[in-house]
Design an enzyme around this catalytic site. Structure first.
Site, mmCIF file in Angstrom:
data_model
loop_
_atom_site.group_PDB
_atom_site.id
_atom_site.type_symbol
_atom_site.label_atom_id
_atom_site.label_comp_id
_atom_site.label_asym_id
_atom_site.label_seq_id
_atom_site.Cartn_x
_atom_site.Cartn_y
_atom_site.Cartn_z
ATOM 1 N N SER A 1 0.851 -1.186 0.000
ATOM 2 C CA SER A 1 0.000 0.000 0.000
ATOM 3 C C SER A 1 0.887 1.235 0.000
ATOM 4 O O SER A 1 2.115 1.142 0.011
ATOM 5 C CB SER A 1 -0.910 0.007 1.232
ATOM 6 O OG SER A 1 -0.136 0.166 2.413
ATOM 7 N N LYS A 2 0.250 2.400 0.005
ATOM 8 C CA LYS A 2 1.001 3.657 -0.083
ATOM 9 C C LYS A 2 1.969 3.844 1.077
ATOM 10 O O LYS A 2 2.960 4.560 0.944
ATOM 11 C CB LYS A 2 0.024 4.839 -0.146
ATOM 12 C CG LYS A 2 -0.735 4.916 -1.465
ATOM 13 C CD LYS A 2 -1.680 6.103 -1.490
ATOM 14 C CE LYS A 2 -2.430 6.167 -2.813
ATOM 15 N NZ LYS A 2 -3.399 7.287 -2.849
ATOM 16 N N ARG A 3 1.684 3.213 2.204
ATOM 17 C CA ARG A 3 2.597 3.390 3.343
ATOM 18 C C ARG A 3 3.956 2.738 3.084
ATOM 19 O O ARG A 3 4.932 3.029 3.767
ATOM 20 C CB ARG A 3 1.978 2.830 4.629
ATOM 21 C CG ARG A 3 1.871 1.324 4.688
ATOM 22 C CD ARG A 3 1.330 0.857 6.035
ATOM 23 N NE ARG A 3 1.213 -0.583 6.100
ATOM 24 C CZ ARG A 3 0.172 -1.265 5.669
ATOM 25 N NH1 ARG A 3 -0.850 -0.626 5.125
ATOM 26 N NH2 ARG A 3 0.126 -2.579 5.761
#
Length: 468
Positions: A247-249
């Site tokens: 994910s974006k994290r």
């Protein structure tokens, strides 16, 4: 279906950008289509009318084109195939394999809560299947809101013969009656996928293993229509370093974000294909080598872990292998985005050549060449550190000797510096670093002799003398 010409598809939903995971799925399908002399089809699954956007469609097309995953057919759009889906829904209803369900959302919530309270698996209890034909007709005549449900078989089991996962067995009794058309008449995902794959002649369904749970329901629909099954292969997910879904994290997950960060599409393709597939000990592949070597049999059953550092290293390898002329074309828009104009192609190419071994992204090239085309001004800390009284004396000697230089080459320039090293007993760094800062505005750059050669006598002397 093995005797048919292979037809493979990538079928993204246009609800956002082209994700790294989706790009890998597209790549696997593309490579096999090319390897087998088959057809690679792009299908846009845009039946989620609230979330699908034209911008997302364009983002998917841009990402595919940038990666060089050029489709042979399509893009096909599900929203333009509603008549076809309705024909198939009507066929199931006429064959008594599907029925209208008038239960409201409130009704279904109560049923789920009751099942949960009884510690049972929440499944639709077929309230509306038990209605008489007259009652169904009456409700339809009243135009009561209703969806359409497919009648899931009560007996037997579904066996998914998955090339990667092996056999996966699910009992039919574990599946309730699937909604195949919503109350607004729009068909649902699992239904449209089957109709599309059949009518498009898809022979191999290769997708992420997050779709594995959908496959038993889809096989039920294949069987209800009497259609032959495609070959299924569900590839493992891509995880972040913490072993959670990417994910974006974990960093950028959009394909086009990597273009903006200065990655080469060939490097990203090479990296993605190796996330879940291996071939001997080989790390670097040309596109043709990938087409020849790729196989589902060598795909891993376990998830791949996305490693940004490995991708960065690989991108550096590809940059070092690339033609300087090609790199110059790629760097040019990044320079212009920084507001740099009047760029000499000849000087840019020279700058690329002396930087190519040092950088890992196209963006890094910018800081290695932008000072050739703009005025530079080191920050105060650099000035304080490198423009001392002693340094200025050395810089003055360098400027005088460069000014007297008749032949402007790397060799003659380097001789000036080596001569001063011998005369002063100072290290080359002590002599060259202040000059580097004056010429580039930075303490890190390509070789200072090459910078002087490319800048030319006039610009070099102007920049050095400015700080004396």
């Amino acid at each position: 279906m093995a005797s048919l010409k292979p037809r493979l598809r990538f079928a993204p939903s246009p609800t956002g950008y082209l994700h790294i995971g989706g790009a890998r799925t597209a790549l696997y399908n593309y490579l096999l289509a090319k390897k087998w002399g088959g057809t690679f089809i792009l299908r846009i699954e845009d039946t989620d009318l609230e979330r699908s956007t034209p911008e997302s469609v364009q983002a998917i097309l841009d990402g595919m084109n940038w990666l060089g995953l050029i489709w042979d057919e399509g893009p096909y759009f599900q929203t333009k195939r509603f008549d076809l889906y309705k024909q198939h829904i009507d066929k199931l209803i006429s064959e008594k394999k599907a029925y209208p369900c008038f239960c409201t959302a409130e009704d279904l919530t109560k049923k789920r809560e009751a099942a949960t309270a009884a510690k049972c698996k929440p499944m639709y209890d077929r309230t509306c299947l038990k209605l008489s034909a007259d009652e169904v007709k009456k409700r339809l005549d009243q135009k009561l809101p209703h969806c359409i449900r497919f009648i899931s078989p009560d007996e037997g089991e579904i066996v998914i013969k998955d090339v990667i996962k092996g056999d996966v067995v699910v009992a039919n009794k574990e599946l309730d009656d699937l909604i195949i058309a919503r109350t607004n008449g729009s068909p649902t995902y699992n239904f449209t996928v089957v109709v599309d794959d059949v009518t498009m002649g898809i022979t191999h369904v290769i997708r992420g293993d997050d779709h594995l749970n959908n496959t038993p329901r889809q096989i039920q629909l294949y069987q209800a229509f009497g259609y032959p099954l495609p070959i299924f292969a569900h590839v493992p997910m891509i995880l972040g370093a913490d072993k959670k879904r990417l994910s974006k994290r974990h960093g950028a997950t959009s394909v086009m974000a990597y273009k903006d960060m200065g990655y080469l599409p060939e490097a990203l393709v090479n990296y993605l294909v190796r996330l879940g597939w291996s071939y001997k000990d080989q790390e670097i592949f040309t596109r043709q080598e990938l087409i020849e070597a790729f196989s589902l049999e060598n795909c891993s059953r376990s998830a791949g872990v996305f490693n940004p550092e490995k991708l960065l290293w690989l991108n550096g390898v590809y940059i070092r292998q690339e033609k300087p002329e090609t790199l110059a074309e790629l760097v040019l828009p990044f320079l212009k985005n920084k507001g740099i104009e009047n760029i000499s192609n000849e000087i840019l190419l020279e700058g690329i050549k002396i930087s190519q071994e040092k950088v890992k992204t196209i963006v890094e090239f910018v800081e290695m060449v932008d000072f050739f085309f703009r005025e530079v001004e080191p920050d105060e800390k650099l000035k304080e550190k490198f423009f001392t009284d002693d340094s200025k004396k050395i810089m003055k000697q360098i400027a005088d000797r460069l000014n007297s230089l008749q032949t402007w080459t790397h060799e003659t320039i380097s001789q000036i510096f080596s001569g001063l090293v011998s005369e002063t007993g100072l290290g080359l760094g002590k002599i060259a670093q202040p000059v580097r800062v004056a010429l580039t505005g930075r303490s890190v750059s390509p070789g200072v002799f090459e910078i002087i050669r490319i800048l030319g006598k006039e610009k070099t002397l102007t920049r050095i003398l400015k700080y004396l």
